[in-house]
Design a protein around this motif. Structure first.
Motif, PDB file in Angstrom:
ATOM      1  N   ILE A 115       0.834  -1.206   0.000  1.00 42.93           N
ATOM      2  CA  ILE A 115       0.000   0.000   0.000  1.00 42.93           C
ATOM      3  C   ILE A 115       0.868   1.255   0.000  1.00 42.93           C
ATOM      4  N   VAL A 116       1.967   1.227   0.742  1.00 39.03           N
ATOM      5  CA  VAL A 116       2.881   2.377   0.772  1.00 39.03           C
ATOM      6  C   VAL A 116       3.455   2.631  -0.621  1.00 39.03           C
ATOM      7  N   ARG A 117       3.729   1.548  -1.351  1.00 44.77           N
ATOM      8  CA  ARG A 117       4.236   1.701  -2.710  1.00 44.77           C
ATOM      9  C   ARG A 117       3.218   2.422  -3.584  1.00 44.77           C
ATOM     10  N   SER A 118       1.955   2.103  -3.392  1.00 47.42           N
ATOM     11  CA  SER A 118       0.902   2.780  -4.159  1.00 47.42           C
ATOM     12  C   SER A 118       0.821   4.261  -3.791  1.00 47.42           C
ATOM     13  N   ILE A 119       0.891   4.554  -2.503  1.00 48.03           N
ATOM     14  CA  ILE A 119       0.821   5.956  -2.068  1.00 48.03           C
ATOM     15  C   ILE A 119       2.002   6.745  -2.610  1.00 48.03           C
ATOM     16  N   SER A 120       3.163   6.121  -2.649  1.00 49.62           N
ATOM     17  CA  SER A 120       4.368   6.821  -3.112  1.00 49.62           C
ATOM     18  C   SER A 120       4.281   7.188  -4.592  1.00 49.62           C
ATOM     19  N   ALA A 121       3.396   6.515  -5.318  1.00 45.47           N
ATOM     20  CA  ALA A 121       3.256   6.801  -6.752  1.00 45.47           C
ATOM     21  C   ALA A 121       2.503   8.096  -7.001  1.00 45.47           C
ATOM     22  N   ILE A 122       1.790   8.615  -5.997  1.00 48.51           N
ATOM     23  CA  ILE A 122       0.985   9.832  -6.159  1.00 48.51           C
ATOM     24  C   ILE A 122       1.910  11.036  -6.254  1.00 48.51           C
ATOM     25  N   PRO A 123       1.829  11.841  -7.306  1.00 43.15           N
ATOM     26  CA  PRO A 123       2.751  12.964  -7.467  1.00 43.15           C
ATOM     27  C   PRO A 123       2.475  14.139  -6.527  1.00 43.15           C
ATOM     28  N   GLU A 124       1.206  14.381  -6.168  1.00 35.81           N
ATOM     29  CA  GLU A 124       0.876  15.541  -5.350  1.00 35.81           C
ATOM     30  C   GLU A 124       1.090  15.243  -3.867  1.00 35.81           C
ATOM     31  N   GLN A 125       1.833  16.123  -3.190  1.00 33.96           N
ATOM     32  CA  GLN A 125       2.183  15.927  -1.795  1.00 33.96           C
ATOM     33  C   GLN A 125       0.955  15.936  -0.880  1.00 33.96           C
ATOM     34  N   VAL A 126       0.029  16.861  -1.123  1.00 34.85           N
ATOM     35  CA  VAL A 126      -1.161  16.975  -0.272  1.00 34.85           C
ATOM     36  C   VAL A 126      -1.996  15.701  -0.359  1.00 34.85           C
TER      37      VAL A 126
END
Length: 646
Positions: A393-404
């Motif tokens: 799941i962390v790997r998926s979150i890390s793929a999101i470009p926007e910090q917010v």
């Protein structure tokens, strides 16, 4: 050839905003519209469309033009084909003779493949509605799926006869080239020369490009033999790249833009059944793994994607990578799991549109909740599996470009998995740093390419005043109709106005000067011709010019930001806003241009002088006389330009 009257009708009818909106999501920004450029990948909109001028321009990649240029660039059509495309859209009749087999062979390969695919679609549709096998076998399948006539017609469904080479022989009789039939994948040719139909015995689903042209096919077998592939797609060709297209995008693009949401499903019948239920903002990956190109295609119309999964969760885990790819593109992803034993096709056939939408609304969830619930069932009380779940799941979150957005999902993940936010932040940071290091390493290892420059035509090589020619043409096109000077005639006492165009043209023609850049010269000469007919010249004439070089130049000049000439920068000149600015800028631009021409002539004369022999006294004196005259002229101009020439 299309007559000019018809061309003018097409261009007048084609609203550039209306046309571009079918490919790009636009929002109003002042008098113009902004969106993400369809010709290069960008995150910040730099693609501008001017409805009043009828032009588009991307300030990121530089592409620009009128509505015809847009269709040419986007659909890879030539000028005439783009006009026909727009004529069809706006119901304008274009007369053209029937294409003969000989003319067909002369067309380029891409267009030939398109023509054959279009022929194939008509053939398969005819077989479905007119042949006895189509009406009894294939139509029975569609009826069993609950499809109605208007949907069958809308998606141009058809049937390929269960005969060895019925389609191929029909195409050959009608004059189509066997090589092109093979290249489309509709016909298979063995090494021994025998030929047969790829889709024999299958119901046919034409695959449309974003503009509605048939680029390939999907075929479903009606046989129960498990050795026969259930679905078969056209192979890769010059016109069909399965990784770049989504099934149903042509029929869905308008609804996706209106609803600001795209439903993503797996198969052809999922799309068709949802359309029949009244839900049209839906596309399918056609059974293939989701690709970045397909995601970017969706992104052009909406940032919101809801993935509809079948009720059988067994195959979902393998497709979760697609969600990560959607996240990487910065889209908002939600997921819906259909009821157990159901898929979007079967659910849409047994429920109304409102019931389907209500189910989606009640059951769609963000990917964190979905993925967590899905994977928690496997991990149970196994600490190792739970650690793997968190990493996934962390790997998926890390793929999101926007910090917010990442922060919001980290908070949600912390709550669901009962783990500290600081731990998740740390892990996300590690993955993103590692990804960035790998990216930088790849870039360092990339071979340095030589800088490629466009080929310069021979007629402009070595000309030193092209910058000044461009500046003058820009003034002509941008401010040509504006009044530059006003004075009273001493004899008639009438007030006479001189426009920018009149001043520029008179100054150039009086000195018998001629632009050396052929495109600038075309535009300049055309402007003079139009002024002889009309008191004012409409820039749309140049924007919609049949010569693509003139059209492109007009768009570039009308959309590029004004940059001070170096002569102004050298003298630290303060520039007022137009029209006062023009009273100084226009004469100065003409003087700079003329001085450049003089300097070029002086250089040429000096070279001739150096090549003369000592006994060529008469020739020497002749050149010296010319040089003295030119130096006098250039010094006079320099005084007007507030420059000193040594």
């Amino acid at each position: 050839m299309i007559d000019q009257h018809t061309v003018d009708r097409i261009i007048a009818a084609a609203d550039i905003v209306e046309v571009v909106k079918e490919y790009v999501t636009l929002r109003r920004s002042g008098t113009n519209y902004l969106g993400l450029c369809p010709f290069h990948n960008e995150k910040t909109p730099s693609f501008s469309v001017s409805q009043s001028k009828g032009i588009f321009k991307c300030f990121g990649c530089g592409k620009g033009g009128n509505v015809v240029n847009f269709i040419m660039e986007h659909e890879r059509l030539n000028y005439v084909e783009a006009l026909k495309f727009l004529a069809k859209k706006y119901n304008i009749e274009v007369e053209e003779k029937e294409v003969t087999p000989e003319e067909l062979q002369k067309r380029n390969e891409r267009e030939s493949l398109m023509v054959i695919n279009s022929y194939a679609q008509r053939y398969f549709t005819d077989m479905l509605h007119k042949h006895s096998d189509g009406k009894t076998i294939a139509m029975a399948y569609f009826r069993e799926r609950g499809l109605k006539d208007h949907i069958i017609e809308k998606f141009q469904l058809g049937y390929c006869l269960d005969q060895r080479d019925a389609f191929t022989q029909s195409a050959l009789r009608d004059g189509y080239n066997l090589d092109y039939l093979v290249k489309t994948g509709l016909t298979i040719r063995r090494e021994d020369g025998t030929i047969f139909d790829r889709f024999a015995g299958r119901v046919m689903f034409p695959i449309h490009s974003i503009s509605g042209r048939v680029i390939g096919f999907g075929g479903r077998t009606l046989k129960t033999d498990k050795k026969v592939a259930k679905y078969l797609n056209s192979p890769e060709s010059e016109v069909y790249h399965k990784s770049e297209i989504l099934y149903g995008i042509f029929h869905a693009k308008k609804a996706i833009t209106q609803e600001n949401k795209c439903f993503l499903v797996e198969g052809y019948t999922d799309v068709i059944s949802l359309h029949q239920a009244g839900i049209e903002n839906v596309v399918a990956s056609s059974g293939t793994s989701l690709t970045q190109d397909q995601i970017k295609l969706i992104k052009r119309f909406t940032p919101n994607v809801t993935v509809l999964y079948d009720g059988d969760a067994a195959g979902i885990k393998a497709s979760l990578r697609g969600i990560d790819m959607i996240l990487e593109e910065g889209l908002n992803v939600k997921v819906v799991l259909m009821p157990e034993g159901e898929d979007p096709d079967s659910f849409a056939r047994t429920h109304s549109a409102s019931e389907v939408l209500e189910y989606i609304k009640e059951n769609e969830t963000d990917f964190i909740k979905f993925k967590t619930r899905l994977l928690l069932d496997d991990s149970k009380n196994d600490p190792i599996k739970q650690a793997g779940l968190i990493t996934d799941i962390v790997r998926s979150i890390s793929a999101i470009p926007e910090q917010v957005t990442r922060a919001v999902y980290i908070k949600e993940c912390s709550r669901l998995l009962d783990i500290g936010e600081e731990v998740l932040y740390s892990e996300v940071g590690k993955i993103r740093r590692k990804r960035m290091e790998q990216l930088l390493q790849r870039e360092r290892n990339q071979p340095v390419k030589e800088h490629e420059t466009p080929k310069i035509p021979s007629y402009v090589k070595g000309i030193i005043c092209e910058e000044q020619e461009r500046e003058i043409v820009k003034y002509l096109l941008t401010y040509g109709n504006q009044v530059l000077f006003t004075h009273v005639d001493e004899e008639t006492e009438e007030e006479i106005t001189i426009t920018v165009a009149q001043y520029i043209i008179e100054e150039i023609l009086n000195d018998d000067l001629e632009f050396q850049n052929l495109t600038y010269k075309k535009l300049f000469d055309e402007y003079i011709r139009l002024m002889e007919i009309h008191s004012e010249v409409d820039n749309r004439h140049f924007i919609n010019h049949m010569d693509p070089e003139v059209s492109q130049l007009a768009v570039d000049l009308l959309t590029e930001k004004y940059v001070l000439s170096r002569i102004w920068e050298k003298n630290n000149a303060e520039v007022a806003e137009a029209p006062n600015f023009l009273e100084d800028a226009i004469p100065k631009a003409i003087q700079v241009y003329k001085s450049k021409v003089l300097k070029m002539a002086i250089n040429n004369l000096n070279e001739e002088l150096q090549n003369l022999k000592p006994d060529q006294v008469e020739e020497t004196n002749h050149i010296l006389f010319k040089l003295r005259e030119l130096y006098a002229l250039i010094n006079n101009m320099s005084k007007d330009l507030d420059r000193v020439v040594l």
